[in-house]
Every structure is written in structure tokens, then in C-alpha cells.
Design an enzyme around this catalytic site. Structure first.
Site, PDB file in Angstrom:
ATOM      1  N   GLY A   1      33.481  47.982  44.530  1.00 28.74           N
ATOM      2  CA  GLY A   1      34.353  47.514  45.594  1.00 28.74           C
ATOM      3  C   GLY A   1      35.642  46.950  45.023  1.00 28.74           C
TER       4      GLY A   1
ATOM      5  CG  ASP B   1      38.840  49.713  50.812  1.00 27.05           C
ATOM      6  OD1 ASP B   1      39.838  50.010  51.503  1.00 27.05           O
ATOM      7  OD2 ASP B   1      38.921  49.139  49.707  1.00 27.05           O
TER       8      ASP B   1
ATOM      9  CG  ASP C   1      45.247  46.600  44.639  1.00 23.58           C
ATOM     10  OD1 ASP C   1      46.299  47.227  44.367  1.00 23.58           O
ATOM     11  OD2 ASP C   1      44.353  47.057  45.373  1.00 23.58           O
TER      12      ASP C   1
ATOM     13  CB  SER D   1      35.209  44.169  41.909  1.00 24.93           C
ATOM     14  OG  SER D   1      36.617  44.315  42.046  1.00 24.93           O
TER      15      SER D   1
HETATM   16  O1  RIB Z   1      44.119  49.761  45.439  1.00 31.03           O
HETATM   17  C1  RIB Z   1      42.890  49.931  46.114  1.00 31.03           C
HETATM   18  C2  RIB Z   1      43.101  49.937  47.586  1.00 31.03           C
HETATM   19  O2  RIB Z   1      43.876  51.067  47.917  1.00 31.03           O
HETATM   20  C3  RIB Z   1      41.847  50.067  48.406  1.00 31.03           C
HETATM   21  O3  RIB Z   1      41.267  48.834  48.720  1.00 31.03           O
HETATM   22  C4  RIB Z   1      42.318  50.869  49.612  1.00 31.03           C
HETATM   23  O4  RIB Z   1      42.264  50.163  50.803  1.00 31.03           O
HETATM   24  C5  RIB Z   1      43.725  51.327  49.290  1.00 31.03           C
HETATM   25  O5  RIB Z   1      44.661  50.540  49.919  1.00 31.03           O
END
Ligand code: RIB
Length: 305
Positions: free
Chosen positions: A288, A15, A253, A292
Site C-alpha cells: 500500500g 487505490d 510520495d 506503508s
Molecule cells: O504515487 C502513488 C499514488 O499514485 C497512488 O496512491 C495512486 O493513487 C496514484 O495517485
């Protein structure tokens, strides 16, 4: 390791993050903060989030043979993720260009790189990993055919959690295997081919369930989530704790990983979601994605009823 609570199949990205006062319009240039490079990617993020909470987690992914790939492997190992399923080589590691504004909102452009080379054959080659996991979680920064192969390879006792991000049309067999399909507002609108004024998350969930998934979760940011179960015909709102958002990158995520893990432990959807919204809330309070993610002890309390 003797079986996994969670197998994540998905992307791993470096990222590249810049803080901006506001995003540039077409043809415009703006200045931003110093560049920060973090380990990310929706798949790697989910696996790190789950492992940090204590889940026995493995990742099936592909990174390049380069510095970004090494950064990702280091972060995964440090969190305790089993990386025997992480393939190396074939293309450069995926990269995500991310801007974060003062409200903590982000926009992301992903160059898939090695993620696009995670193939159906890689899934077949990892059939043992799939069989040994209580839950398999996937997203769409890898080829759709690879996700379809997960559905074909899963044993009858397996459970698939899918976050269709970035969204694409999904084959009926993939939709039917989702338990749950996890979408935010953008993804819901895309999959439904648009929504009308006056539509509610409840109506999105109803219409998505009609497409075949066994259950649907609509994430609602600071408002928490809506969970809808096609088996019981119930839809329940799950509120999130109030926190001060610094950076929302990767919070979805973390939510998905926590939900998938707790479902694999036998919790019902509303109970697992009530835990997952606390994990997502903690993740927005630091910058981040992987950097995080909270441990169990860092979770905020559930909101008062
Ligand atoms: O959901 C966040 C993620 O989306 C980031 O870390 C980036 O890499 C994208 O995949």
C-alpha cells in the site's frame, strides 16, 4: 495550528489494488489477487507521510461526498494531517487502478474525479494556508492551472517543491519556481523530450536545470537519488539503504514529503535527500501507499559510506 511545516496541494484517490503474476498485454485477461482498497493519491500520500514523521502538515485537496472520500478523510485525520483545506463534493472521489507484480513494481491508471475540480479559485481561497506554510508541495494529478496559481499566490518567502507526475509540459513560470523539481526517470525523459543512449542522471539534471528550476532531484529507485543545485552548480549522488521491496506504490510520495519537510527546516539539499531516501526505502517494505509509511523510529539506518 500556528503555521505549518508543509502544505501539500494535490490529489486524493481511493487505490484499488490487485496483485498480479504479470500484467496483461492488449486484448489479454489475467487473474489476480483479491481486491484491496487503500487511501492513496499523490497529494494525500505526501501529507500522511510527512505527518507520520512528525511534520505539522496541512492538505489542500478535493474529495467526493462518498465512501472513498470518507476513507481518505479518516486516514488523513488518523495521521494528524490538518484537513481544513480538504474540499468535499463536486464529483466522485478520484480512483487509482493499481496492479502490483511479484517484484513490488506497480502500474497505475488514475481517474481524477474530484481532483480535476480542485481549481485556481480553491488555491486563492486558501491563500492564508499558503502563507502560513514553510514549504508547499504539489504534483500533477490536479489541473496544471491550479499549480500555476500556487506559484502566483506563494509569498516571496515561500518555497515550492514540485513532482510533475504524471508529467506534462510545464509553463516557464512554474519551472522557475521549483526548488526542487523532483523527477524519476520517466518524468525526466518526458520533460526533456527523450534522452539519448549514454545519458546519465547527471546530464538529465543539467539539462533540466537549464529550463529554469532552482534545483533538481532525480530519484533513482533502489540506487537512491541525485541532487543538483543550480545556485552552487553542484550535483551529488545520495545512496539509499538496501531493503527487500514488497510494494513500491507511493514510495516516491514519501520521499518527496520527507525531502520537502526537511528543506523547510533549513537543511541543505543533500542532507534532506539523505533523510528522504531512508523514508522512501522504509515505504517499499510494506504494501500500500499510506499504510506503508514509517514513523521516525521505523527508519532504516543510512547506508555505510
Ligand atoms: O504515487 C502513488 C499514488 O499514485 C497512488 O496512491 C495512486 O493513487 C496514484 O495517485
Amino acid at each position: 495550528m500556528d503555521g505549518y511545516d508543509l502544505l501539500v496541494v494535490g490529489s486524493a484517490n481511493a487505490d484499488l489494488v490487485i496483485g498480479v503474476e504479470r500484467r496483461p498485454g492488449p486484448g489479454e485477461t489475467v487473474l489476480g489477487s483479491d481486491l484491496a482498497i487503500h487511501p492513496g493519491g499523490k497529494g494525500a500520500n505526501q501529507s500522511v507521510a510527512a505527518a507520520r514523521l512528525g511534520a505539522r502538515t496541512a492538505l489542500l485537496a478535493r474529495v467526493g461526498e462518498d465512501a472513498h472520500g470518507r476513507l481518505l478523510l479518516e486516514s488523513l485525520r488518523a495521521a494528524g494531517v490538518d484537513v481544513t483545506g480538504v474540499r468535499v463534493g463536486g464529483a466522485p472521489t478520484g480512483v487509482a487502478l493499481i496492479t502490483v507484480d511479484p517484484s513490488g513494481d506497480n502500474s497505475i491508471v488514475v481517474s481524477p474525479g474530484a481532483n480535476a475540480r480542485l481549481t485556481a479559485a480553491d488555491v486563492r481561497g486558501a491563500a492564508e494556508l499558503l502563507r502560513s506554510a514553510r514549504v508547499v508541495s504539489a504534483q500533477l494529478e490536479i489541473p496544471l492551472e491550479t499549480v500555476a496559481e500556487i506559484v502566483r499566490t506563494l509569498p516571496p518567502t515561500g518555497r515550492l517543491v514540485l513532482n510533475p507526475s504524471p508529467p506534462r509540459e510545464l509553463p516557464a513560470a512554474v519551472l522557475a519556481a521549483c526548488d526542487p523539481l523532483i523527477v524519476n526517470e520517466h518524468e525526466a525523459r518526458f520533460l526533456l523530450g527523450g534522452t539519448a543512449a549514454g545519458d546519465t542522471p547527471e546530464s538529465w539534471a543539467r539539462r533540466l536545470l537549464a529550463r529554469g528550476p532552482r534545483s533538481v532531484v532525480v530519484t533513482l529507485g533502489a540506487a537512491g537519488a541525485l541532487v543538483a543545485d543550480g545556485r552552487t552548480g553542484t550535483a551529488v549522488r545520495v545512496p539509499a539503504p538496501r531493503v527487500a521491496a514488497v510494494d513500491t506504490t507511493g514510495a516516491g510520495d514519501a520521499f518527496t514529503a520527507a525531502l520537502a519537510w526537511r528543506l523547510g527546516r533549513g537543511e541543505d539539499l543533500p542532507t534532506a535527500a539523505a533523510y528522504a531516501v531512508r523514508v522512501g526505502a522504509a515505504a517499499v517494505t510494506r504494501s500500500g501507499a499510506q499504510s506503508s509509511y514509517p514513523t521516525e523510529r521505523e527508519l532504516p539506518a543510512a547506508p555505510e559510506e
